[in-house]
Design an enzyme around this catalytic site. Structure first.
Site, PDB file in Angstrom:
ATOM      1  N   ALA A  89      19.084  29.427 108.787  1.00  0.00           N
ATOM      2  CA  ALA A  89      19.718  29.804 110.058  1.00  0.00           C
ATOM      3  C   ALA A  89      21.036  29.069 110.246  1.00  0.00           C
ATOM      4  O   ALA A  89      21.236  27.972 109.708  1.00  0.00           O
ATOM      5  CB  ALA A  89      18.779  29.482 111.217  1.00  0.00           C
ATOM      6  N   ASP A  90      21.937  29.698 110.974  1.00  0.00           N
ATOM      7  CA  ASP A  90      23.183  29.036 111.338  1.00  0.00           C
ATOM      8  C   ASP A  90      23.491  29.333 112.802  1.00  0.00           C
ATOM      9  O   ASP A  90      23.425  30.486 113.225  1.00  0.00           O
ATOM     10  CB  ASP A  90      24.347  29.518 110.457  1.00  0.00           C
ATOM     11  CG  ASP A  90      25.582  28.653 110.658  1.00  0.00           C
ATOM     12  OD1 ASP A  90      25.589  27.520 110.153  1.00  0.00           O
ATOM     13  OD2 ASP A  90      26.515  29.094 111.357  1.00  0.00           O
ATOM     14  N   THR A  91      23.788  28.286 113.562  1.00  0.00           N
ATOM     15  CA  THR A  91      24.050  28.444 114.996  1.00  0.00           C
ATOM     16  C   THR A  91      25.471  27.988 115.332  1.00  0.00           C
ATOM     17  O   THR A  91      25.893  26.914 114.908  1.00  0.00           O
ATOM     18  CB  THR A  91      23.036  27.622 115.815  1.00  0.00           C
ATOM     19  OG1 THR A  91      21.715  28.063 115.500  1.00  0.00           O
ATOM     20  CG2 THR A  91      23.254  27.792 117.311  1.00  0.00           C
TER      21      THR A  91
END
Lengths: 230, 230
Positions: A89-91
């Protein structure tokens, strides 16, 4: 379909303690494996950027695990029963078109929070799922993103100083965490809460069930596809 | 205006560990004091119900502390420098007109979650602030409420069983906590997140500053009105 031997091992390709905590809520054992990548992208739109970076993180771990698996099989002449299913995931925080990642230092964190003060911004998380499908005998992947609106009240200078000193800004996109004392200046959110923390848990479960070809109303079905012990 | 001797002692009139955790974010020492009251009201509207119950909780603690203070002053013939400022809150979940409080037992929790499954509901928190104003020499109070929309996805039977078994339902209005594994079926919220946990922190700070006659942009001013040590 899968017995315990022929089941996936869930791998979280992230070192974030908050993502780890959220994934633990699913009650499936998982391992953490990360690879250092350059967090760079040619994409320009918020959704495309987080999707691209999540994929880069996930693919790096997938390739490394496949390499180790191939090596093991070559040396032993036996098929290895380790089937990793990787989640990355990347936020990122977007204030209009401006992208705010993790602050470099306290000064950078202060600048970010000053920009966000009194304004509305959006938190985007891109999630990437990849595995070598046991039944279909092929590599399969899935990507999705989640977007949440966050409203900040005006952050006073004194409070900003205190907040920076507390260290809560560090290692968080946009230099804040919704779990802590930032709640005293977050006036509201619209959308997924877990996404703001860095991992959209509800959306992940929906996507994972579908990815595994399982019915939405049967918890047992998709859980059986994962190893129950580490 | 107030020196350390002539300052308020913040009192939280709630035993909720989540409210305690949130109030701790404000970096002001506080004490916890609760009185057992009958959680009954003649009100019928959601906002009126939570406001009335919060007031009942707060007033009970205020009256008890004033009684102890009067007694102490009578015995010593000296003015006591203890000036409590009490904060009480009540949180309820409303599904349409139906009110959902804390579940009585596991069966009750299951019934509540079945009702909420796949639907939108509202979380209301009423907050009541009361003190004997040091400067104005009179009893003063303030009430406000906060409302947040919460969307639940369909909760599968298996997951419901697991969730109930985990014990997370207990002692929480509506039989769920947004901090835990319920996040895997909460599809979204609209409004204050801290309100869903049981204490609208941002709204509280805004109201408290105004109640104390302090400017919104000066953190030092309102904090000085509280004792800095326990």
């Amino acid at each position: 379909m899968c017995n315990e031997k022929n089941a996936y091992t869930l791998i979280l390709a992230s070192a974030s303690p908050r993502r780890k905590e959220f994934l633990e809520h699913l009650n499936i054992p998982f391992e953490i494996k990360t690879m250092s990548i350059k967090e760079e992208t040619d994409c320009t739109l918020p959704d495309e950027i987080v999707l691209d970076l999540a994929k880069k993180k996930g693919i790096a771990v997938f390739n490394e695990l496949q390499r180790l698996k191939d090596q093991k099989e070559k040396n032993s002449n036996f098929a290895d029963s380790f089937f990793p299913l990787i989640v990355a995931a990347d936020t990122l925080v977007f204030l209009g078109k401006e992208q705010l990642g993790r602050p470099r230092d306290a000064l950078d964190a202060k600048e970010m929070l000053k920009k966000l003060s009194g304004k509305q911004h959006f938190v985007y998380t891109g999630v990437y799922i990849v595995c070598f499908d046991i039944e279909k005998n092929m590599q399969r992947e899935r990507s999705f993103y989640c977007k949440t609106e966050v409203d900040f009240a005006h952050i006073t200078e004194d409070f900003l100083e205190e907040y920076i000193k507390s260290g809560e800004s560090m290692d968080k996109a946009g230099a804040y965490g919704i779990q802590g004392s930032a709640l005293s200046f977050i006036s509201g959110i619209k959308g997924s809460y877990s996404n703001v923390v860095g991992f959209p848990l509800y959306e992940f479960v929906v996507q994972l069930k579908d990815f595994l070809g399982c019915r939405d109303d049967n918890e047992g079905e998709w859980r059986k596809k994962f190893k129950r012990t580490k």
